[in-house]
Design a protein around this motif. Structure first.
Motif, PDB file in Angstrom:
ATOM      1  N   PHE A  95     -13.589 -10.384  21.577  1.00 46.21           N
ATOM      2  CA  PHE A  95     -12.126 -10.422  21.630  1.00 46.21           C
ATOM      3  C   PHE A  95     -11.559  -9.599  20.479  1.00 46.21           C
ATOM      4  CE2 PHE A  95     -13.433 -14.884  22.805  1.00 46.21           C
ATOM      5  CZ  PHE A  95     -13.286 -14.713  24.161  1.00 46.21           C
ATOM      6  N   ARG A  96     -10.351  -9.117  20.681  1.00 46.03           N
ATOM      7  CA  ARG A  96      -9.632  -8.440  19.598  1.00 46.03           C
ATOM      8  C   ARG A  96      -8.862  -9.447  18.744  1.00 46.03           C
ATOM      9  NH1 ARG A  96      -6.727  -3.181  22.259  1.00 46.03           N
ATOM     10  NH2 ARG A  96      -8.626  -2.061  22.802  1.00 46.03           N
ATOM     11  N   GLY A  97      -8.484 -10.566  19.332  1.00 46.96           N
ATOM     12  CA  GLY A  97      -7.732 -11.566  18.589  1.00 46.96           C
ATOM     13  C   GLY A  97      -7.063 -12.551  19.525  1.00 46.96           C
ATOM     14  N   TYR A  98      -6.343 -13.509  18.915  1.00 48.76           N
ATOM     15  CA  TYR A  98      -5.613 -14.496  19.697  1.00 48.76           C
ATOM     16  C   TYR A  98      -4.296 -14.821  19.010  1.00 48.76           C
ATOM     17  CZ  TYR A  98      -6.861 -18.114  16.320  1.00 48.76           C
ATOM     18  OH  TYR A  98      -6.986 -18.854  15.177  1.00 48.76           O
ATOM     19  N   GLU A  99      -3.420 -15.433  19.779  1.00 51.04           N
ATOM     20  CA  GLU A  99      -2.115 -15.867  19.275  1.00 51.04           C
ATOM     21  C   GLU A  99      -1.767 -17.184  19.961  1.00 51.04           C
ATOM     22  OE1 GLU A  99       2.395 -14.064  18.855  1.00 51.04           O
ATOM     23  OE2 GLU A  99       0.965 -13.083  20.175  1.00 51.04           O
ATOM     24  N   ILE A 100      -1.293 -18.150  19.178  1.00 48.21           N
ATOM     25  CA  ILE A 100      -0.832 -19.419  19.733  1.00 48.21           C
ATOM     26  C   ILE A 100       0.658 -19.511  19.446  1.00 48.21           C
ATOM     27  CG2 ILE A 100      -0.995 -21.931  19.655  1.00 48.21           C
ATOM     28  CD1 ILE A 100      -3.875 -21.591  18.691  1.00 48.21           C
ATOM     29  N   CYS A 101       1.445 -19.764  20.500  1.00 46.69           N
ATOM     30  CA  CYS A 101       2.893 -19.890  20.380  1.00 46.69           C
ATOM     31  C   CYS A 101       3.331 -21.275  20.820  1.00 46.69           C
ATOM     32  CB  CYS A 101       3.600 -18.850  21.249  1.00 46.69           C
ATOM     33  SG  CYS A 101       3.240 -17.157  20.768  1.00 46.69           S
ATOM     34  N   ASP A 102       4.398 -21.769  20.194  1.00 48.96           N
ATOM     35  CA  ASP A 102       4.962 -23.032  20.664  1.00 48.96           C
ATOM     36  C   ASP A 102       5.827 -22.755  21.880  1.00 48.96           C
ATOM     37  OD1 ASP A 102       7.387 -22.046  19.678  1.00 48.96           O
ATOM     38  OD2 ASP A 102       7.436 -23.401  17.966  1.00 48.96           O
ATOM     39  N   ILE A 103       6.406 -23.795  22.429  1.00 50.16           N
ATOM     40  CA  ILE A 103       7.146 -23.683  23.684  1.00 50.16           C
ATOM     41  C   ILE A 103       8.401 -22.798  23.556  1.00 50.16           C
ATOM     42  CG2 ILE A 103       8.634 -25.723  23.528  1.00 50.16           C
ATOM     43  CD1 ILE A 103       6.456 -24.875  26.533  1.00 50.16           C
ATOM     44  N   SER A 104       8.892 -22.609  22.321  1.00 51.53           N
ATOM     45  CA  SER A 104      10.060 -21.745  22.116  1.00 51.53           C
ATOM     46  C   SER A 104       9.664 -20.280  21.910  1.00 51.53           C
ATOM     47  CB  SER A 104      10.880 -22.234  20.915  1.00 51.53           C
ATOM     48  OG  SER A 104      10.152 -22.051  19.720  1.00 51.53           O
ATOM     49  N   GLY A 105       8.346 -20.004  21.890  1.00 53.27           N
ATOM     50  CA  GLY A 105       7.876 -18.635  21.742  1.00 53.27           C
ATOM     51  C   GLY A 105       7.535 -18.240  20.310  1.00 53.27           C
ATOM     52  N   ARG A 106       7.666 -19.154  19.376  1.00 52.32           N
ATOM     53  CA  ARG A 106       7.377 -18.874  17.969  1.00 52.32           C
ATOM     54  C   ARG A 106       5.862 -18.905  17.745  1.00 52.32           C
ATOM     55  NH1 ARG A 106       6.802 -22.347  13.425  1.00 52.32           N
ATOM     56  NH2 ARG A 106       7.099 -24.065  14.871  1.00 52.32           N
ATOM     57  N   ILE A 166       3.097 -28.835  23.818  1.00 57.71           N
ATOM     58  CA  ILE A 166       2.433 -27.823  24.632  1.00 57.71           C
ATOM     59  C   ILE A 166       2.534 -26.485  23.916  1.00 57.71           C
ATOM     60  CG2 ILE A 166       2.478 -26.594  26.841  1.00 57.71           C
ATOM     61  CD1 ILE A 166       3.646 -29.167  28.060  1.00 57.71           C
ATOM     62  N   TYR A 167       1.430 -25.784  23.880  1.00 57.35           N
ATOM     63  CA  TYR A 167       1.360 -24.478  23.241  1.00 57.35           C
ATOM     64  C   TYR A 167       0.786 -23.475  24.231  1.00 57.35           C
ATOM     65  CZ  TYR A 167       2.197 -27.013  18.936  1.00 57.35           C
ATOM     66  OH  TYR A 167       2.758 -27.802  17.972  1.00 57.35           O
ATOM     67  N   VAL A 168       1.027 -22.207  23.969  1.00 58.75           N
ATOM     68  CA  VAL A 168       0.516 -21.143  24.820  1.00 58.75           C
ATOM     69  C   VAL A 168      -0.462 -20.310  23.999  1.00 58.75           C
ATOM     70  CG1 VAL A 168       1.105 -19.096  26.175  1.00 58.75           C
ATOM     71  CG2 VAL A 168       2.630 -21.075  26.184  1.00 58.75           C
ATOM     72  N   LEU A 169      -1.668 -20.169  24.516  1.00 53.39           N
ATOM     73  CA  LEU A 169      -2.713 -19.374  23.884  1.00 53.39           C
ATOM     74  C   LEU A 169      -2.815 -18.043  24.612  1.00 53.39           C
ATOM     75  CD1 LEU A 169      -5.312 -18.955  22.131  1.00 53.39           C
ATOM     76  CD2 LEU A 169      -6.549 -20.090  24.000  1.00 53.39           C
ATOM     77  N   LYS A 170      -2.722 -16.951  23.856  1.00 60.74           N
ATOM     78  CA  LYS A 170      -2.906 -15.616  24.438  1.00 60.74           C
ATOM     79  C   LYS A 170      -4.067 -14.951  23.714  1.00 60.74           C
ATOM     80  CE  LYS A 170      -0.421 -11.741  23.688  1.00 60.74           C
ATOM     81  NZ  LYS A 170       0.712 -10.802  23.725  1.00 60.74           N
ATOM     82  N   VAL A 171      -5.103 -14.603  24.468  1.00 60.87           N
ATOM     83  CA  VAL A 171      -6.280 -13.944  23.910  1.00 60.87           C
ATOM     84  C   VAL A 171      -6.293 -12.499  24.394  1.00 60.87           C
ATOM     85  CG1 VAL A 171      -8.794 -13.920  23.864  1.00 60.87           C
ATOM     86  CG2 VAL A 171      -7.580 -16.087  23.786  1.00 60.87           C
ATOM     87  N   THR A 172      -6.579 -11.585  23.468  1.00 59.15           N
ATOM     88  CA  THR A 172      -6.683 -10.176  23.813  1.00 59.15           C
ATOM     89  C   THR A 172      -8.154  -9.794  23.848  1.00 59.15           C
ATOM     90  OG1 THR A 172      -4.593  -9.731  22.708  1.00 59.15           O
ATOM     91  CG2 THR A 172      -5.985  -7.838  23.172  1.00 59.15           C
ATOM     92  N   GLY A 173      -8.580  -9.269  24.975  1.00 58.82           N
ATOM     93  CA  GLY A 173      -9.975  -8.879  25.156  1.00 58.82           C
ATOM     94  C   GLY A 173     -10.282  -7.532  24.547  1.00 58.82           C
TER      95      GLY A 173
END
Length: 85
Positions: free
Chosen positions: A31-42, A65-72
């Motif tokens: 992976f290149r990295g990841y990002e976790i954001c809260d429900i407001s997008g922060r 609830i959080y959103v995990l975005k992983v970059t391959g």
């Protein structure tokens, strides 16, 4: 002759929930990295360190609830919901 365009989604990672709001992200390529954001997008947690797996500790985060975005490795993104309780 008309050709059909296929939209193939390649899964770049899987998430396993461990104990105490900990998660493990694993993939078949790095992976290149990841990002976790809260429900407001922060953005609340991120890493741009290349790796084949990550272990995330969300025990200090507010329940929700959080959103995990992983970059391959190839720049593809995959998004998944994480629940912290």
């Amino acid at each position: 002759e008309a050709s059909a365009v296929k939209n193939v989604e390649e899964k770049i990672f899987t998430v396993s929930r461990l104990q105490n709001n900990q998660y493990e992200i694993t993939g078949t390529t790095s992976f290149r990295g990841y990002e976790i954001c809260d429900i407001s997008g922060r953005t609340v947690q991120m890493s741009s360190e290349p790796a084949i797996s990550y272990r995330l500790n969300l025990s200090e985060m507010t329940k929700g609830i959080y959103v995990l975005k992983v970059t391959g490795e190839q720049g593809m993104h995959q998004v998944q919901k994480l629940i912290c309780n």
